[in-house]
Design an enzyme around this catalytic site. Structure first.
Site, PDB file in Angstrom:
ATOM      1  N   LYS A 247       0.858  -1.429   0.016  1.00 61.06           N
ATOM      2  CA  LYS A 247       0.161   0.165  -0.108  1.00 61.06           C
ATOM      3  C   LYS A 247       0.934   1.150  -0.063  1.00 61.06           C
ATOM      4  O   LYS A 247       1.727   1.550   1.022  1.00 61.06           O
ATOM      5  CB  LYS A 247      -1.018  -0.078   1.215  1.00 61.06           C
ATOM      6  CG  LYS A 247      -1.674   1.219   1.406  1.00 61.06           C
ATOM      7  CD  LYS A 247      -2.682   1.311   2.623  1.00 61.06           C
ATOM      8  CE  LYS A 247      -3.303   2.647   2.920  1.00 61.06           C
ATOM      9  NZ  LYS A 247      -4.179   2.541   4.109  1.00 61.06           N
ATOM     10  N   ASP A 252      -2.442  10.341   4.102  1.00 61.91           N
ATOM     11  CA  ASP A 252      -3.584  10.210   4.081  1.00 61.91           C
ATOM     12  C   ASP A 252      -4.308  10.985   4.922  1.00 61.91           C
ATOM     13  O   ASP A 252      -4.314  10.650   6.236  1.00 61.91           O
ATOM     14  CB  ASP A 252      -3.901   8.520   4.740  1.00 61.91           C
ATOM     15  CG  ASP A 252      -5.223   7.977   4.878  1.00 61.91           C
ATOM     16  OD1 ASP A 252      -6.100   8.849   4.360  1.00 61.91           O
ATOM     17  OD2 ASP A 252      -5.527   6.997   5.602  1.00 61.91           O
ATOM     18  N   LYS A 259      -9.805  12.776   8.222  1.00 58.65           N
ATOM     19  CA  LYS A 259      -9.303  12.367   9.845  1.00 58.65           C
ATOM     20  C   LYS A 259      -9.446  13.502  10.736  1.00 58.65           C
ATOM     21  O   LYS A 259      -9.480  14.666  10.180  1.00 58.65           O
ATOM     22  CB  LYS A 259      -7.927  11.813   9.634  1.00 58.65           C
ATOM     23  CG  LYS A 259      -7.789  10.636   8.829  1.00 58.65           C
ATOM     24  CD  LYS A 259      -6.434  10.118   8.910  1.00 58.65           C
ATOM     25  CE  LYS A 259      -6.307   8.761   8.313  1.00 58.65           C
ATOM     26  NZ  LYS A 259      -6.898   7.597   8.971  1.00 58.65           N
ATOM     27  N   ASP A 270       1.551   6.121   5.729  1.00 58.47           N
ATOM     28  CA  ASP A 270       0.660   5.031   5.123  1.00 58.47           C
ATOM     29  C   ASP A 270       1.158   4.443   3.887  1.00 58.47           C
ATOM     30  O   ASP A 270       0.563   3.865   3.191  1.00 58.47           O
ATOM     31  CB  ASP A 270      -0.696   6.007   4.796  1.00 58.47           C
ATOM     32  CG  ASP A 270      -1.779   5.259   4.923  1.00 58.47           C
ATOM     33  OD1 ASP A 270      -1.796   4.238   5.545  1.00 58.47           O
ATOM     34  OD2 ASP A 270      -2.828   5.642   4.517  1.00 58.47           O
ATOM     35  N   ASP A 329     -12.074   7.454   3.886  1.00 55.19           N
ATOM     36  CA  ASP A 329     -10.782   7.047   4.562  1.00 55.19           C
ATOM     37  C   ASP A 329     -10.391   5.560   4.647  1.00 55.19           C
ATOM     38  O   ASP A 329      -9.372   5.237   4.960  1.00 55.19           O
ATOM     39  CB  ASP A 329     -10.851   7.493   6.079  1.00 55.19           C
ATOM     40  CG  ASP A 329      -9.665   7.436   6.841  1.00 55.19           C
ATOM     41  OD1 ASP A 329      -8.493   7.533   6.198  1.00 55.19           O
ATOM     42  OD2 ASP A 329      -9.708   7.685   7.830  1.00 55.19           O
ATOM     43  N   GLU A 331      -9.190   3.997   2.044  1.00 52.48           N
ATOM     44  CA  GLU A 331      -8.983   4.059   0.577  1.00 52.48           C
ATOM     45  C   GLU A 331      -7.769   2.943   0.339  1.00 52.48           C
ATOM     46  O   GLU A 331      -7.645   2.674  -0.721  1.00 52.48           O
ATOM     47  CB  GLU A 331      -8.343   5.611   0.546  1.00 52.48           C
ATOM     48  CG  GLU A 331      -6.786   5.589   1.104  1.00 52.48           C
ATOM     49  CD  GLU A 331      -6.514   5.607   2.676  1.00 52.48           C
ATOM     50  OE1 GLU A 331      -7.706   5.407   3.388  1.00 52.48           O
ATOM     51  OE2 GLU A 331      -5.613   5.041   2.822  1.00 52.48           O
ATOM     52  N   ARG A 333      -7.620   0.007   0.874  1.00 53.44           N
ATOM     53  CA  ARG A 333      -8.291  -1.410   0.113  1.00 53.44           C
ATOM     54  C   ARG A 333      -8.479  -1.151  -1.314  1.00 53.44           C
ATOM     55  O   ARG A 333      -8.697  -1.851  -2.069  1.00 53.44           O
ATOM     56  CB  ARG A 333      -9.363  -1.841   1.107  1.00 53.44           C
ATOM     57  CG  ARG A 333     -10.648  -0.745   0.959  1.00 53.44           C
ATOM     58  CD  ARG A 333     -11.380  -1.119   2.135  1.00 53.44           C
ATOM     59  NE  ARG A 333     -10.769  -0.742   3.603  1.00 53.44           N
ATOM     60  CZ  ARG A 333     -11.310  -1.100   4.827  1.00 53.44           C
ATOM     61  NH1 ARG A 333     -12.662  -1.734   4.716  1.00 53.44           N
ATOM     62  NH2 ARG A 333     -10.838  -0.797   5.968  1.00 53.44           N
TER      63      ARG A 333
HETATM   64  N1  BES Z   1      -4.139   4.497   7.080  1.00 61.17           N
HETATM   65  C1  BES Z   1      -5.302   4.316   7.753  1.00 61.17           C
HETATM   66  C2  BES Z   1      -5.071   3.309   8.792  1.00 61.17           C
HETATM   67  C3  BES Z   1      -4.005   3.323   9.769  1.00 61.17           C
HETATM   68  C4  BES Z   1      -4.586   3.912  11.134  1.00 61.17           C
HETATM   69  C5  BES Z   1      -2.570   3.263   9.616  1.00 61.17           C
HETATM   70  C6  BES Z   1      -3.571   4.309  12.011  1.00 61.17           C
HETATM   71  C7  BES Z   1      -1.886   3.425  10.700  1.00 61.17           C
HETATM   72  C8  BES Z   1      -2.049   4.021  11.681  1.00 61.17           C
HETATM   73  C9  BES Z   1      -6.455   3.550   6.904  1.00 61.17           C
HETATM   74  O1  BES Z   1      -6.452   4.087   5.674  1.00 61.17           O
HETATM   75  C10 BES Z   1      -7.716   4.151   7.694  1.00 61.17           C
HETATM   76  O2  BES Z   1      -8.037   5.256   7.530  1.00 61.17           O
HETATM   77  N2  BES Z   1      -8.656   3.230   7.911  1.00 61.17           N
HETATM   78  C11 BES Z   1      -9.790   3.437   8.339  1.00 61.17           C
HETATM   79  C12 BES Z   1     -10.813   2.467   8.025  1.00 61.17           C
HETATM   80  C13 BES Z   1     -12.277   2.859   8.464  1.00 61.17           C
HETATM   81  C14 BES Z   1     -12.750   4.040   7.793  1.00 61.17           C
HETATM   82  C15 BES Z   1     -13.011   1.565   7.894  1.00 61.17           C
HETATM   83  C16 BES Z   1      -9.773   3.290  10.182  1.00 61.17           C
HETATM   84  O3  BES Z   1      -8.890   2.393  10.361  1.00 61.17           O
HETATM   85  O4  BES Z   1     -10.110   4.000  10.879  1.00 61.17           O
HETATM   86 ZN    ZN Z   2      -4.537   4.772   4.780  1.00 60.57          ZN
HETATM   87 ZN    ZN Z   3      -7.610   6.170   5.461  1.00 63.37          ZN
END
Ligand code: BES
Ligand code: ZN
Ligand code: ZN
Length: 478
Positions: A247, A252, A259, A270, A329, A331, A333
């Site tokens: 990824k 992000d 966020k 990220d 967010d 994203e 995937r």
């Molecule tokens: N990049 C984040 C996940 C992340 C969080 C990586 C903290 C490293 C540290 C990912 O893109 C994300 O924001 N995921 C969301 C998914 C949700 C919206 C279903 C999450 O984990 O809150």
């Molecule tokens: Zn992310």
């Molecule tokens: Zn994200």
């Protein structure tokens, strides 16, 4: 940070420090060559993590404890190397002696490799953005011993650690500096230097390849996306082909599902999966294993410009499936869906993806364990074995069929989020939709261990390069 490594049969005349790894049994036996009265006055018993310096007439000695002999492992030598290099300031010429533990006698090359990895990784500092960076201290480590086993252990430690440190550098560079275009350019230079072939798709080429996940995430950004494909072809092939997918969200912000300030603060990390794939590929180019390896790296940032993907928009992924984006967010995937679709079209014996994918995985496993999911028990075991060797911790999580319906969409084939709970698993289930059922696949969620808020193990604060060693080991033993 700069360590030159040599071998010698005896302590060189100019050595200023002899570093020796010791077990609790060794110290309890009062070895005649050590000042055991002094050691006991300092309560030094060689417990794991204990380190003590003593002065001698021609050089000082560092004793690094690794605990009981019966529990000794290569990982303890890696940690010993890291804590030594973190603990010293002035010593420039270090001689390393493996000590008397059973594992050191049985597998000298492996413990030397692990110690040197720890030393090089423990010595790492990211100073590229300081206005007056401290002059790097040049150090020499002389390994006591000789022979081809030791020479190759040294070369392997150097290649592997340089792969990890490259991944760390990439993660530590801010999102405003390491844009997708810059990532691809740097990756191209590194790939060529290390005997890999490289192909980079730019925005129009990504469009032509129908990678609607990457395009959808990129829509809110003024930065162009990239898709990097790295290939390692062995001279003597074992007929196997592994595809590594990482990824690469260079920053992000969350997109329109923005966020919080705190949640965004470290989101330059990220692209930790992309960096790990790149770092592993570089080392693989040097180590030259017998399997063919392809690295696929989708790159974009996730911003919220005027034309950003809106919640409710539907994206067309490369394999033809449609995705309703209900949270922008989620994203990672979406870009992985394109990359996994592409991987599934190639002839491969395994696909492994690494991604800083979910906060939920961090909630479940904390900052030092990665979540491991997949469709093939043998591949899962191979990854668990690799992780055991390299000291990177992974924990096998399920991909429950029972939760698949959470991804059902009213308007498209799937939606990109599940319910509130089990977010690491529904993310894994989402990815599974884009992988060919014929190819064994594993997904490693490195959201926790990719970035260290506080130093741990062999890692300083910041990018850790987590996964690089594991991927190299997996490829070598595939
Ligand atoms: N990049 C984040 C996940 C992340 C969080 C990586 C903290 C490293 C540290 C990912 O893109 C994300 O924001 N995921 C969301 C998914 C949700 C919206 C279903 C999450 O984990 O809150
Ligand atoms: Zn992310
Ligand atoms: Zn994200």
């Amino acid at each position: 940070m700069s360590i030159e490594i040599k071998t010698s049969r005896s302590v060189p005349a100019k050595s200023d420090l002899l570093a020796r790894v010791v077990t609790t049994e060794e110290i309890a036996n009062n070895p005649p060559d050590l000042d055991t009265d002094y050691l006991s006055s300092q309560a030094f018993e060689a417990k794991e993590g204990q380190i003590i310096f003593t002065n001698g007439s021609s050089y000082s000695t560092a004793l690094i404890g690794i605990g009981e002999d019966a529990n000794a492992s290569t990982e303890k030598f890696r940690q010993a190397g890291a804590s030594l290099l973190r603990g010293i300031k002035n010593f420039k010429s270090i001689t390393f002696e493996v000590g008397e533990s059973d594992i050191a006698k049985e597998n000298k090359a492996a413990v030397i490799q692990a110690f040197l990895e720890g030393a090089i990784l423990g010595d790492y500092e990211f100073t590229a953005l300081k206005s007056s960076p401290p002059k790097p201290v040049k150090r020499t480590i002389t390994v006591l011993g000789s022979g081809s086993g030791i020479k190759s252990a040294i070369a392997r430690a150097e290649s592997i650690s340089s792969g990890v440190n490259t991944a760390r550098d990439f993660v530590n560079l801010p999102g405003g500096d390491l844009t997708p275009v810059v990532f691809a350019r740097k990756a191209t230079v590194l790939a060529k230097e290390n005997g890999l072939s490289v192909k980079v798709l730019d925005g129009p080429a990504i469009k032509k390849a129908k990678m609607g996940g990457i395009l959808g995430v990129n829509r809110g950004s003024t930065q162009q996306p990239r898709f990097v494909q790295l290939t390692y072809k062995p001279n003597k092939s074992n007929g196997k082909h592994i595809i590594l997918v990482g990824k690469g969200i260079t920053f992000d912000a969350g997109g329109l599902s923005i966020k919080t300030a705190q949640g965004m603060a470290t989101m330059k990390c990220d692209m930790g999966g992309a960096a790990a794939v790149l770092g592993a590929m570089i080392a693989i180019g040097q180590i030259a294993p017998n399997a063919k390896v392809t690295g696929l790296i989708p790159l974009t940032d996730n911003m919220l410009g005027g034309d950003a993907t809106r919640p409710g928009d539907v994206l067309h992924i490369k394999n033809g499936k449609t995705v309703e984006v209900l949270n922008t967010d989620a994203e990672g995937r979406l870009i992985l869906a394109d990359a996994l679709s592409m991987a599934s079209r190639m002839k491969a014996d395994a696909i492994v993806d690494l991604a800083t994918l979910t906060g939920a995985c961090m909630v479940a496993l904390g900052s030092q364990y990665a979540g491991l999911m997949g469709t093939d028990d043998d591949l899962i075991s191979a990854i668990e074995n690799a992780a055991q060797q390299t000291g990177e911790r992974v924990w096998h999580l399920p991909l429950p069929d029972e939760y698949r319906s959470q991804l059902d969409s009213n308007v498209a084939d799937v939606k990109n989020i599940g319910s509130n709970w089990g977010g690491a698993l529904t993310a894994g289930l989402f990815l599974k939709e884009f992988v060919s059922e014929e190819i064994p696949w594993a997904h490693i969620d490195i959201a926790g261990p990719a970035f260290a808020d506080n130093a741990w193990g062999e890692h300083p604060k910041g990018g850790t390069g987590f996964g690089v060693r594991l991927l190299i080991d997996l490829v070598e033993n595939f």
